[in-house]
Design a protein around this motif. Structure first.
Motif, PDB file in Angstrom:
ATOM      1  N   GLY A 182      36.586  44.525  48.086  1.00 36.80           N
ATOM      2  CA  GLY A 182      37.496  43.410  47.900  1.00 36.80           C
ATOM      3  C   GLY A 182      36.967  42.350  46.926  1.00 36.80           C
ATOM      4  O   GLY A 182      37.746  41.658  46.264  1.00 36.80           O
ATOM      5  N   ASP A 183      35.617  42.253  46.827  1.00 34.88           N
ATOM      6  CA  ASP A 183      35.031  41.265  45.900  1.00 34.88           C
ATOM      7  C   ASP A 183      35.506  41.503  44.467  1.00 34.88           C
ATOM      8  O   ASP A 183      35.667  40.557  43.688  1.00 34.88           O
ATOM      9  N   ASP A 184      35.690  42.795  44.106  1.00 30.90           N
ATOM     10  CA  ASP A 184      36.140  43.118  42.741  1.00 30.90           C
ATOM     11  C   ASP A 184      37.503  42.480  42.481  1.00 30.90           C
ATOM     12  O   ASP A 184      37.766  41.960  41.395  1.00 30.90           O
ATOM     13  N   VAL A 185      38.371  42.547  43.500  1.00 26.89           N
ATOM     14  CA  VAL A 185      39.709  41.989  43.342  1.00 26.89           C
ATOM     15  C   VAL A 185      39.607  40.466  43.180  1.00 26.89           C
ATOM     16  O   VAL A 185      40.268  39.870  42.324  1.00 26.89           O
ATOM     17  N   ASP A 186      38.719  39.857  43.992  1.00 23.36           N
ATOM     18  CA  ASP A 186      38.558  38.400  43.907  1.00 23.36           C
ATOM     19  C   ASP A 186      38.158  37.990  42.491  1.00 23.36           C
ATOM     20  O   ASP A 186      38.662  37.014  41.946  1.00 23.36           O
ATOM     21  N   ARG A 187      37.241  38.754  41.890  1.00 23.93           N
ATOM     22  CA  ARG A 187      36.787  38.414  40.533  1.00 23.93           C
ATOM     23  C   ARG A 187      37.901  38.607  39.514  1.00 23.93           C
ATOM     24  O   ARG A 187      38.087  37.793  38.612  1.00 23.93           O
ATOM     25  N   MET A 188      38.675  39.698  39.676  1.00 28.00           N
ATOM     26  CA  MET A 188      39.771  39.926  38.732  1.00 28.00           C
ATOM     27  C   MET A 188      40.811  38.812  38.842  1.00 28.00           C
ATOM     28  O   MET A 188      41.321  38.320  37.835  1.00 28.00           O
ATOM     29  N   VAL A 189      41.101  38.407  40.101  1.00 29.54           N
ATOM     30  CA  VAL A 189      42.084  37.345  40.302  1.00 29.54           C
ATOM     31  C   VAL A 189      41.544  36.019  39.755  1.00 29.54           C
ATOM     32  O   VAL A 189      42.267  35.265  39.093  1.00 29.54           O
ATOM     33  N   ALA A 190      40.246  35.772  39.986  1.00 23.26           N
ATOM     34  CA  ALA A 190      39.652  34.522  39.504  1.00 23.26           C
ATOM     35  C   ALA A 190      39.797  34.414  37.981  1.00 23.26           C
ATOM     36  O   ALA A 190      40.173  33.364  37.445  1.00 23.26           O
ATOM     37  N   ALA A 191      39.513  35.541  37.287  1.00 23.49           N
ATOM     38  CA  ALA A 191      39.602  35.533  35.827  1.00 23.49           C
ATOM     39  C   ALA A 191      41.057  35.326  35.383  1.00 23.49           C
ATOM     40  O   ALA A 191      41.332  34.611  34.406  1.00 23.49           O
ATOM     41  N   LEU A 192      41.991  35.923  36.139  1.00 26.33           N
ATOM     42  CA  LEU A 192      43.410  35.767  35.817  1.00 26.33           C
ATOM     43  C   LEU A 192      43.853  34.309  35.996  1.00 26.33           C
ATOM     44  O   LEU A 192      44.550  33.736  35.149  1.00 26.33           O
ATOM     45  N   LEU A 193      43.395  33.721  37.126  1.00 31.61           N
ATOM     46  CA  LEU A 193      43.758  32.320  37.388  1.00 31.61           C
ATOM     47  C   LEU A 193      43.264  31.432  36.251  1.00 31.61           C
ATOM     48  O   LEU A 193      43.955  30.528  35.792  1.00 31.61           O
TER      49      LEU A 193
END
Ligand code: AMP
Length: 595
Positions: free
Chosen positions: A208-219
């Protein structure tokens, strides 16, 4: 009554529980939270904080906050390809010490909730953890003041929590575990009342951490700040704030269609306001969750099973709450996954159930033991022949066929041994039995030896002479499984320490046995045919035989030379062997009156 804790020591989060009044329950901290982040902050003032408090400190102090330490546990420095964003040595700590801090905190949560001291625990580890990683986990438990009664595999614990021990014999299940940092898939089978892991696969860098990083970069891209650097170039404190907001939004989108993310004064007095929809999250996450497919297929194929053979597919790990993950699992396994348990609590619940069984507060016959040391018998020449290797899950059964090494032998003494050394004399003898059989030429007897350990740890050794079908049985109570930890550790460290000499001794013994078989055979052949071969052949055979004899009796064991001399003798007698066969055939034909 003395209690045993069940602990899920996770990469991202940890949980603790106990069986109370016959029910397995998870214990909450002073603020009512049952999940403790596996994070430890080493403050510059020397204070150590664990869990939620450590995560709060991470935003200000990322380099002094240790997370995901499980990835480093039981590995040598530099081993594995994960590079942590902190330096443990600079913080004056180690993976075992950090894990011990997390376990101390869990123990304190339990003691506060139970209002009593607890000193025993069952701890779960991934199915693929090796010996070093398992002992490091145990060591961490001990440093936290806990006697670790058992280390249990996470998928096995999850299966227990899902009540799948009631599935009945031969039930096969898949455990799909997608957590914060790692993905594991295991195929288990229920056999004789215990779970056996048939296959495991996974990716230690997928979660799930991978998703958090992808979302963070998107935000960050969506924020549209002026003069802002790329996400990767941001100071880590800002990245941490973005990741934390991303994770909250991600979780919200598991049940809702839209999430609003607001981070005041994120970049030079500019605030972030972004709305993210579930569809946008799923577009980002789809390639990520699809990466689990290949591992599921591999585990099935390693277990030689297809989807149709599975009775259940169960979900474990917080990330399996995401609808897109459930959809993928449905497609991969062609069935509806079982979601009857809390995926982030299933492993801990299983650990609690196992702890309850061990301490007698839950009645059940399940035993999830492994053989702590190898079991085998002594073979000719004083060597150890392993029949059940160490770390085999019990119950188990294995066997081998043996024969007589000398002519006219009328019985075979079977010494049942336990240990990791190459030579029988260095291992421990658990018992011995004598198997009689009709005398005959060398290699004529056929004695089958079978070792069977039942779920109670009782070893039954059965030896059968296949000519007469007569069985001799020896039963050995518990000693095959119940061995004090110190003795197991001592045996293993001795086997490592003496590995080189032991191996040399084994090779020497094998070469010696070969020489002792060759020499009398050559003498016999020479006695019959010695006069019929050319003088130079005879001379070379005598010379080779003399070399073998002198090497056998030499004070120093020269393994290489003996092996070479055996081979030379073998080659020198090639013609003699051919003549011997021809002569035997002539005689037999003459006897039948053909010649
Ligand atoms: P675990 O390692 O099992 O504790 O799982 C932790 C991971 O699950 C983290 O990446 C969390 O962000 C994720 N997670 C927890 N709850 C949810 C949820 N409701 N929806 C999506 N992901 C979640």
């Amino acid at each position: 009554m003395s209690l045993t804790l069940g602990i899920d020591l996770g990469t991202t989060n940890s949980l603790v529980g106990v069986v109370d009044s016959g029910f397995p329950i998870l214990l909450a901290d002073e603020e009512g939270r049952r999940i403790t982040p596996s994070a430890v902050n080493y403050g510059s003032d020397g204070a150590v904080t664990v869990g939620h408090a450590a995560l709060r400190a991470r935003a200000l102090d990322p380099a002094r906050t240790v997370t995901s330490v499980k990835r480093l546990l039981g590995r040598r420095a530099g081993e594995g390809d994960w590079r942590p964003p902190y330096d443990l040595r600079a913080l004056g700590t180690s993976p075992v010490d950090v894990s011990a801090e997390i376990l101390k905190r869990l123990r304190a949560i339990a003691e506060r909730a139970l209002e009593q001291t607890v000193t025993r625990a069952v701890i779960t580890v991934p199915a693929y953890f090796n010996d070093a990683q398992r002992s490091a986990t145990k060591k961490a438990g001990e440093l936290a003041g806990l006697t670790v009664e058992r280390i249990v595999s996470e998928p096995t614990a999850a299966a227990l929590a899902y009540g799948l021990d009631k599935l009945g014999e031969q039930g096969k299940i898949a455990v799909y575990d997608l957590g914060g940092g790692t993905f594991d898939v295991s195929i288990l089978e229920m056999r004789d009342g215990v779970f056996q892991v048939l296959a495991t696969a996974g990716d230690t860098q997928l979660g799930g951490d991978d998703v958090d990083r992808m979302v963070a970069a998107l935000l960050w891209r969506r924020a549209g700040f002026t003069d802002a650097p790329d996400y990767e170039a941001l100071p880590s404190a800002i990245q941490v704030r973005l990741i934390e907001a991303a994770e909250i939004a991600k979780k919200k989108l598991s049940t809702e269609d839209e999430a609003l993310i607001e981070l005041p004064f994120l970049w030079e007095k500019q605030s972030l306001h972004v709305t993210l929809t579930r569809a946008e999250l799923e577009k980002l996450a789809l390639p990520w969750v699809e990466r689990t497919r290949i591992h599921c297929l591999r585990a099935l194929s390693d277990a030689r099973l297809t989807n149709a053979d599975l009775a259940e597919v169960i979900l474990v790990g917080g990330s399996t709450r995401m609808p897109i993950v459930r959809q993928s699992v449905r497609e991969i396994f062609q069935r509806e996954p079982n979601i009857s348990q809390n995926p982030d609590e299933a492993v801990a619940m299983g650990a609690v159930i196992q702890a309850g069984i061990l301490s007698g507060s839950l009645r059940n016959v399940l035993l999830l033991d492994v053989t702590p040391l190898s079991l085998g018998i002594e073979t000719f020449g004083g060597l150890m022949n392993i029949i059940i290797p160490r770390n085999t899950t019990i119950p188990c059964k294995a066997g081998e066929m043996f024969t007589n090494a000398v002519a006219n032998q009328a019985d075979m003494l079977i010494r049942v041994l336990q240990g990791e050394r190459e030579l029988a004399k260095d291992n421990w003898e658990l018992g011995r039995i004598d198997v009689p059989f009709p005398p005959g030429p060398k290699g004529s007897a056929r004695v089958g030896v079978q070792f069977a350990i039942d779920a109670n740890g009782i070893l039954e050794v059965l030896a059968r002479d296949t000519a007469t079908n007569r069985d001799v049985v020896l039963e050995i109570q518990n000693t095959a499984v119940d061995v004090a930890d110190e003795r197991v550790e001592q045996m293993i460290s001795e086997s490592v320490e003496h590995a080189f000499e032991d191996m040399n001794e084994r090779i020497w013994t094998e070469a010696r046995l070969k020489a002792e078989e060759l020499l009398p055979a050559v003498d016999q052949a020479l006695a019959v045919l010695g006069s019929e071969i050319p003088a130079e052949d005879r001379a070379s055979i005598d010379a080779c035989a003399a070399t073998v004899k002198s090497l056998l009796t030499a004070a120093a064991h020269d393994v290489k030379a003996l092996k070479a001399a055996n081979q030379q003798l073998d080659e020198a007698t090639q013609n003699l062997a051919v003549l011997l066969v021809e002569k035997a055939m002539e005689e037999s034909l003459a006897r039948k009156g053909v010649l």
